[in-house]
Design a protein around this motif. Structure first.
Motif, short mmCIF file in Angstrom:
data_model
loop_
_atom_site.label_atom_id
_atom_site.label_comp_id
_atom_site.label_asym_id
_atom_site.label_seq_id
_atom_site.Cartn_x
_atom_site.Cartn_y
_atom_site.Cartn_z
N SER A 42 51.88 -51.96 67.12
CA SER A 42 51.82 -50.65 66.47
C SER A 42 51.67 -49.57 67.52
O SER A 42 51.02 -49.76 68.55
CB SER A 42 50.66 -50.59 65.47
OG SER A 42 49.43 -50.77 66.12
N ALA A 44 50.75 -45.48 67.34
CA ALA A 44 50.37 -44.31 66.54
C ALA A 44 51.06 -43.06 67.10
O ALA A 44 51.32 -42.97 68.30
CB ALA A 44 48.86 -44.13 66.56
N ASP A 50 51.81 -37.77 62.47
CA ASP A 50 51.06 -38.45 61.41
C ASP A 50 51.65 -39.81 61.03
O ASP A 50 51.26 -40.39 60.02
CB ASP A 50 51.00 -37.57 60.15
CG ASP A 50 50.18 -36.31 60.37
OD1 ASP A 50 49.26 -36.34 61.21
OD2 ASP A 50 50.47 -35.29 59.72
N SER A 52 52.93 -43.81 62.18
CA SER A 52 52.84 -44.91 63.14
C SER A 52 54.06 -45.81 62.97
O SER A 52 54.58 -45.96 61.87
CB SER A 52 51.57 -45.73 62.90
OG SER A 52 50.42 -44.97 63.21
N TYR A 54 55.74 -49.71 63.64
CA TYR A 54 55.29 -51.09 63.68
C TYR A 54 56.47 -52.02 63.90
O TYR A 54 57.58 -51.74 63.45
CB TYR A 54 54.63 -51.48 62.35
CG TYR A 54 53.49 -50.58 61.96
CD1 TYR A 54 52.20 -50.83 62.42
CD2 TYR A 54 53.70 -49.47 61.14
CE1 TYR A 54 51.15 -50.00 62.06
CE2 TYR A 54 52.66 -48.63 60.78
CZ TYR A 54 51.38 -48.90 61.24
OH TYR A 54 50.35 -48.08 60.90
N SER A 83 50.32 -42.90 59.13
CA SER A 83 49.24 -43.62 59.79
C SER A 83 48.10 -43.93 58.83
O SER A 83 47.41 -44.93 58.98
CB SER A 83 48.73 -42.82 60.99
OG SER A 83 49.78 -42.68 61.94
N SER A 86 47.26 -47.67 56.03
CA SER A 86 46.80 -48.68 56.99
C SER A 86 47.19 -50.11 56.63
O SER A 86 47.06 -51.01 57.47
CB SER A 86 45.28 -48.58 57.16
OG SER A 86 44.65 -48.81 55.91
#
Length: 170
Positions: A42, A44, A50, A52, A54, A83, A86
């Motif tokens: 990941s 960020a 804002d 992220s 992956y 982000s 989660s």
């Protein structure tokens, strides 16, 4: 815990280069029976402040099969989410486990019905859709390694209406 191979390192470097951003984080995820695991990388703040990004590392250790024969490419998954969402890495890991267990061929246009709903029951976007990685199309393209060829599928949640449209019209 997975043993990190040279191929895993090359996949991780490719993903980090594609995502940009600062300070990648890698975490190992297991399925419920703990007999399969994948790593999720990941980053960020990439592709935006804002959001992220992956990606899986290790899904490509498992072949896909077409008509009983090994398909010539292997997969890794990628995606981006707010982000604050989660649970997205869990969703990505669950998608990888489903692909591994299916042994089928997954490609752009494939989907996993209600996978997101398992992690976010109140979310209106309940299923997961797979497509070519349009955020990172320049960087996440076919990667030829010593023992395998890897391609990426980007995943994102879709609504029931979008799923119905997809099933009806493709």
């Amino acid at each position: 815990m997975r043993t990190v191979s040279d191929d895993d390192k090359k996949i991780a470097k490719t993903v980090c280069s594609a995502f940009g951003g600062e300070g990648p984080n890698v975490r190992n995820y297991f399925n419920d029976s703990r007999d399969i695991s994948v790593d999720i990388i990941s980053v960020a703040g990439a592709p935006d402040v804002d959001i992220s990004s992956y990606g899986t590392i290790g899904l490509s250790d498992y072949p896909m099969f077409w008509d009983g024969k090994e398909f010539p490419t292997r997969l890794e998954l990628c995606g981006a989410a707010l982000s604050s969402f989660s649970i997205f890495p869990n969703i990505l890991a669950e998608a990888a486990f489903t692909i591994i267990k299916s042994r089928g061929v997954w490609r752009p246009g494939s989907f996993l019905r209600h996978l997101v709903m398992n992690y976010a029951p109140d979310c209106n976007l309940r299923s997961l859709y797979f497509t070519s990685p349009f955020f990172w199309e320049r960087d996440l393209h076919e990667l030829v390694l010593n023992e395998k060829v890897v391609n990426w599928l980007m995943c994102f949640p879709i609504s029931e209406a979008e799923l119905a449209y997809l099933e009806k019209y493709g």
